[in-house]
Design a protein around this motif. Structure first.
Motif, short mmCIF file in Angstrom:
data_model
loop_
_atom_site.label_atom_id
_atom_site.label_comp_id
_atom_site.label_asym_id
_atom_site.label_seq_id
_atom_site.Cartn_x
_atom_site.Cartn_y
_atom_site.Cartn_z
N ASN A 1 -10.12 19.75 -0.31
CA ASN A 1 -9.76 19.70 -1.72
C ASN A 1 -8.93 18.44 -1.97
O ASN A 1 -7.72 18.42 -1.67
CB ASN A 1 -8.98 20.95 -2.13
CG ASN A 1 -8.75 21.03 -3.63
OD1 ASN A 1 -8.38 20.06 -4.27
ND2 ASN A 1 -8.99 22.22 -4.20
N LEU A 2 -9.56 17.41 -2.48
CA LEU A 2 -8.89 16.12 -2.63
C LEU A 2 -7.70 16.20 -3.58
O LEU A 2 -6.65 15.61 -3.32
CB LEU A 2 -9.88 15.06 -3.11
CG LEU A 2 -9.32 13.64 -3.31
CD1 LEU A 2 -8.67 13.12 -2.04
CD2 LEU A 2 -10.42 12.69 -3.79
N THR A 3 -7.84 16.93 -4.67
CA THR A 3 -6.75 17.04 -5.64
C THR A 3 -5.50 17.64 -5.00
O THR A 3 -4.37 17.14 -5.19
CB THR A 3 -7.18 17.89 -6.84
OG1 THR A 3 -8.31 17.30 -7.47
CG2 THR A 3 -6.06 18.00 -7.86
N CYS B 1 0.84 -1.18 0.00
CA CYS B 1 0.00 0.00 0.00
C CYS B 1 0.88 1.24 0.00
O CYS B 1 1.74 1.40 0.88
CB CYS B 1 -0.91 -0.01 1.23
SG CYS B 1 -1.97 1.46 1.33
N ILE B 2 0.68 2.12 -0.97
CA ILE B 2 1.48 3.34 -1.05
C ILE B 2 0.68 4.58 -0.66
O ILE B 2 1.28 5.59 -0.28
CB ILE B 2 2.10 3.52 -2.44
CG1 ILE B 2 1.02 3.59 -3.53
CG2 ILE B 2 3.10 2.40 -2.75
CD1 ILE B 2 1.53 4.01 -4.89
N GLN B 3 -0.65 4.51 -0.76
CA GLN B 3 -1.46 5.67 -0.42
C GLN B 3 -2.87 5.23 -0.05
O GLN B 3 -3.37 4.22 -0.55
CB GLN B 3 -1.51 6.66 -1.59
CG GLN B 3 -2.15 8.00 -1.27
CD GLN B 3 -2.13 8.95 -2.46
OE1 GLN B 3 -3.10 9.04 -3.23
NE2 GLN B 3 -1.03 9.69 -2.61
N THR B 4 -3.50 5.98 0.86
CA THR B 4 -4.91 5.75 1.17
C THR B 4 -5.68 7.05 1.05
O THR B 4 -5.13 8.14 1.29
CB THR B 4 -5.12 5.17 2.58
OG1 THR B 4 -4.82 6.17 3.57
CG2 THR B 4 -4.26 3.94 2.82
N ILE B 5 -6.95 6.93 0.67
CA ILE B 5 -7.84 8.08 0.59
C ILE B 5 -9.12 7.73 1.33
O ILE B 5 -9.74 6.69 1.06
CB ILE B 5 -8.18 8.45 -0.87
CG1 ILE B 5 -6.91 8.77 -1.66
CG2 ILE B 5 -9.15 9.63 -0.91
CD1 ILE B 5 -7.16 8.99 -3.15
N THR B 6 -9.50 8.58 2.27
CA THR B 6 -10.70 8.36 3.07
C THR B 6 -11.57 9.62 3.03
O THR B 6 -11.06 10.72 3.21
CB THR B 6 -10.33 8.05 4.53
OG1 THR B 6 -9.35 7.03 4.58
CG2 THR B 6 -11.56 7.63 5.32
N PRO B 7 -12.89 9.46 2.79
CA PRO B 7 -13.57 8.22 2.42
C PRO B 7 -13.22 7.82 0.99
O PRO B 7 -12.80 8.66 0.20
CB PRO B 7 -15.04 8.58 2.56
CG PRO B 7 -15.09 10.05 2.29
CD PRO B 7 -13.82 10.61 2.87
N ALA B 8 -13.39 6.55 0.68
CA ALA B 8 -13.04 6.05 -0.66
C ALA B 8 -13.85 6.79 -1.72
O ALA B 8 -15.09 6.72 -1.71
CB ALA B 8 -13.32 4.55 -0.74
N VAL C 1 -5.88 12.07 3.32
CA VAL C 1 -4.99 11.33 2.41
C VAL C 1 -3.72 10.98 3.17
O VAL C 1 -3.11 11.84 3.81
CB VAL C 1 -4.65 12.16 1.15
CG1 VAL C 1 -3.68 11.38 0.25
CG2 VAL C 1 -5.92 12.50 0.39
N MET C 2 -3.35 9.71 3.14
CA MET C 2 -2.13 9.23 3.81
C MET C 2 -1.22 8.60 2.78
O MET C 2 -1.68 7.84 1.93
CB MET C 2 -2.49 8.20 4.89
CG MET C 2 -1.33 7.73 5.77
SD MET C 2 -0.27 6.45 5.03
CE MET C 2 -1.38 5.05 4.90
#
Length: 283
Positions: free
Chosen positions: A262-264, A118-125, A212-213
């Motif tokens: 801002n997710l981007t 796993c290189i990155q996580t985004i919550t919520p999906a 974002v992690m």
């Protein structure tokens, strides 16, 4: 000892996990235990897994033929075989449960993988329908109840079209839940303590719209102090966690998290931080 051995076995023994999921009508791929005594009934290509041990892609093989399977049997005489799913994304749901049965989940997390890590996580999906988000949380809650979980657990799932399939369980605070340290009212670590001490569980609401992690993998840089200074100055809201491990190529040595609306921007800043810390970029 929490979680108990009764619950922990489903995290450590993949065959026992598949059995309990099947017995409780929880979504699983086609699977079988394999020793080579007879041909497999699962079509190639398939996935072969060590029964126990293995993580970050270790102990997992994509197998294209009986001859390839025979070679793996020489080093692993007993395997769990699973059908190779055509999934669109991988998600994880963190769930907590206390001895008296109070349970709570966090929002489903998108986990982005590279070479089994796993290189990155985004919550919520993102791009996950509300129906699947609720379904993923319900699956996690049911598993926690069925196995008698005490503490926190990650339930890893594949998204296959409009269906969910359980991949693996990890009965512990998990990499896919690290975002909760900054991103949730109650982190997975605090919740784990609340659960095992049988205290009321905490609020799992998010502190911002997105978290974002990014995992920092060992690369060209071995001195992490200078990168800290640069990142702290460049992105003051970024949170950097250093595990104080020896830096080796591909080894998880830390993570960075950013939360906001801002997710981007969050994805860009986290990706830059990870690349700067492992030496991919130098500015």
């Amino acid at each position: 000892m929490r979680p108990s051995s009764r619950a922990f076995i489903y995290s450590q023994n993949k065959a026992e996990m598949r059995k309990v999921l099947q017995e409780n009508n929880l979504p699983s791929p086609k699977w079988e235990l394999y020793t080579g005594a007879k041909p497999t009934e699962i079509s190639f290509p398939l996935i072969a897994k060590s029964i126990s041990g293995g993580y970050d892609g270790r102990g997992v093989w994509v197998v294209g033929s009986e001859s390839e399977l025979a070679e793996i049997l020489k080093i692993q005489p007993r395997l769990l075989l699973e059908e190779k799913l055509k999934f669109t994304t991988e998600i994880a749901v963190m769930v907590a449960r206390s001895p008296h049965g109070q349970a709570a989940t966090w929002p489903p997390t998108l986990t982005i993988q590279r070479d089994g890590i796993c290189i990155q996580t985004i919550t919520p999906a993102p791009d996950l329908s509300d129906t699947l988000k609720v379904s993923a949380q319900e699956i996690a809650l049911k598993i926690a109840d069925v196995i008698g979980l005490v503490g926190v657990m990650a339930v890893e799932l594949f998204v296959v079209d409009d269906q969910l399939v359980v991949n693996e369980l990890a009965a512990r605070p998990h990499n896919s839940g690290h975002w909760s340290i900054e991103g949730s009212v109650t982190s997975q670590f605090e919740q784990h303590l609340r659960a095992i001490l049988d205290l009321p569980l905490g609020d799992t609401s998010m502190r911002a719209e997105f978290a974002v992690m990014g995992n920092v993998l060992g690369g060209a840089k071995t001195d992490m102090y200078r990168p800290y200074l640069h990142l702290f100055a460049r992105t003051p809201y970024l949170k950097v966690h250093q595990y104080r491990k020896e830096v080796r190529a591909g080894r998880k040595v830390g993570h960075v998290t950013a939360i906001g609306n801002n997710l981007t921007t969050l994805e860009s800043e986290v990706s830059h931080a990870v690349n700067y810390m492992n030496g991919v970029v130098d500015e």
